[in-house]
Design a protein around this motif. Structure first.
Motif: not given
Length: 504
Positions: A406-418
């Motif tokens: 039930n788990m997943d590894m998620v890849k997220k990029t940090v965008e400017p201004g977030t």
């Protein structure tokens, strides 16, 4: 007569020869498709192959896989600024290139104007397999690379439409041009619309279905690609456009098991590319190329130095590309499998000059790939259009399980201004049982701590429950102003609640 073991031995040998050829192509700065074709031609004395229909079927299947892989790895942020120019190149540019080349073919091959336009339509488009493979290893500015990749991914439908239309026009000269125009609009509109729909459906299913092993997700994605192409084709739409659009939507979505899917597709696309070019090489005989050598050389010169540049400069007349950039785009219009596969259509249709067209197109493609493909990088350097040689760091983490999880590894990029930018991890409003396992900054991997601050451009790998993936997506896309307003509103509500409590 070949035995089963003999055929399998040959298949394995061809794959090994293809991979070794790819290694040599990088060393000599020559597109790998040239070596694959040469391998196929070298096998001609030992293997007799003249089944154009089988070659066409395999070629179409290979193009589906290659387009799907290219679309999955295309970043929408890169092509969004140039999508207008790419679409114009993929439509108007193809038409102009086909007309100019077709006029030259009429006089050089001594054929009528309809047949001239037919062979012009066959070679009018650039080839996705060639462009993705060559530009992937060249140091060219991202803006130009994105333009050429988007053009090659979307101009196949125009080539297919023009080729089939002119074949019908050769066979039935009284065919209405209005019906051709309506057919074009239907094919492109249906391909675009159903491609977007198929991409959305694929995202929903891939993210919600729970398979017993991660290895089935790439197979499911390939199934979507083939199903999309054939389904749209049965409705007389553009299957190639639908596949590329679907892959573009899928590749830019928040997708689970992305790394597994992309890596599988990349390897599969290479295998299909190797086998396709070798098979197409088997379909032509060297002595037949010698017979059309002078015509092929003249037509190659017309294509590279006249037809393609005219098509590019007229198409980009009102664009913001500089003269140097237009020059490089014109020179990087590589030809590859698509023209050769399209050249089998006149043969299968039984046209009088079908074999002649195939041999000439084959010669032109080989010349284009050999000369243009090998000189793109030097020309880019000479025009000061080389990109950053460092490129993007390759890294990936993925949760692998032999069973269901039930788990997943998620890849997220940090965008400017977030809202997550420049904030320590302990201040992030992460869902329960969620953990940021790694932060990639440039080429460095950082072991995250509570005080670690995320910076713009960082790539964070988040271990999260599948049902909470949307919360993570919202957290990393929420703008700082929105977050501040929400925080201020929440604080005001807390103060108001405390005041009311004291009053009571």
């Amino acid at each position: 007569m070949w035995t089963t073991d003999g055929l399998l031995f040959l298949f394995g040998g061809l794959l090994l020869a293809g991979v070794i050829s790819a290694k040599f192509s990088n060393r000599f700065n020559v597109p790998s498709l040239v070596f694959f074709i040469i391998v196929g031609m070298a096998l001609n004395p030992f293997i007799y192959f003249d089944n154009a229909k089988l070659a066409q079927l395999f070629g179409i299947l290979a193009l589906i896989i290659i387009l799907f892989d290219g679309g999955m790895q295309t970043n929408w942020r890169h092509i969004r600024p140039v999508v207008g120019s790419s679409v114009v190149l993929a439509t108007l540019g193809v038409v102009i290139t086909a007309i100019v080349f077709g006029v030259g073919a009429v006089y050089i091959l001594d054929i009528d104007w309809r047949e001239g336009m037919l062979i012009g339509a066959i070679v009018g488009s650039t080839d996705a397999a060639a462009v993705f493979a060559v530009l992937g290893s060249q140091n060219v500015k991202q803006k130009l690379t994105s333009t050429l990749e988007a053009e090659s991914g979307t101009n196949d439908p125009m080539a297919v439409f023009l080729t089939i239309s002119f074949i019908e026009l050769v066979q039935a000269p009284d065919m209405s041009l209005w019906s051709m125009l309506l057919s074009f609009l239907w094919q492109m509109g249906l391909g675009l619309g159903l491609g977007l729909l198929a991409g959305w459906i694929a995202i929903q299913i891939l993210n919600r279905i729970s398979l017993d092993t991660s290895g089935l997700y790439p197979v499911l994605s390939i199934g979507f690609a083939i199903f999309t192409y054939s389904g749209v084709g049965l409705l007389h739409g553009s299957g190639f456009l639908a596949v590329y659009v679907m892959a573009l939507v899928l590749g830019n979505a928040d997708l689970q098991y992305r790394f597994t899917i992309v890596r599988f597709n990349e390897g599969f696309a290479w295998m299909m590319q190797i086998m396709m070019f070798i098979l197409l090489g088997l379909l032509v005989f060297p002595n037949q190329l010698v017979e059309v050598a002078w015509q092929g050389i003249v037509l190659s010169i017309i294509l590279m130095f006249v037809a393609r540049p005219i098509g590019v400069f007229i198409s980009l007349l009102i664009s913001k590309f500089s003269l140097k950039e237009k020059t490089l785009i014109a020179w990087a219009g590589l030809k590859g499998a698509v023209p050769i596969v399209m050249a089998t259509y006149p043969m299968i249709a039984g046209l009088e000059h079908g074999q002649l067209f195939f041999n000439v197109v084959f010669f032109v493609v080989l010349t284009s790939a050999l000369i243009q493909g090998a000189t793109i990088s030097p020309l880019a350097k000479r025009l000061a259009l080389s990109g950053d040689a460092s490129g993007e760091a390759v890294h990936a983490l993925e949760l692998v399980s032999v069973g269901k999880t039930n788990m997943d590894m998620v890849k997220k990029t940090v965008e400017p201004g977030t809202s997550v930018e420049n904030r320590p991890l302990h201040e992030l409003n992460l869902p329960d049982d969620t953990l940021i396992t790694a932060v990639i900054r440039g080429e460095e991997m950082i072991a995250p701590k509570g005080t670690t601050k995320l910076q713009a451009g960082d790539v964070a790998y988040v271990l999260v429950a599948k049902k909470q993936r949307d919360e993570i997506r919202k957290l990393f896309t929420e703008k700082e102003e929105t977050c501040r307003e929400s925080h201020d509103s929440g604080a005001a509500n807390d103060i108001e609640a405390d005041t009311n409590s004291e009053a009571q």
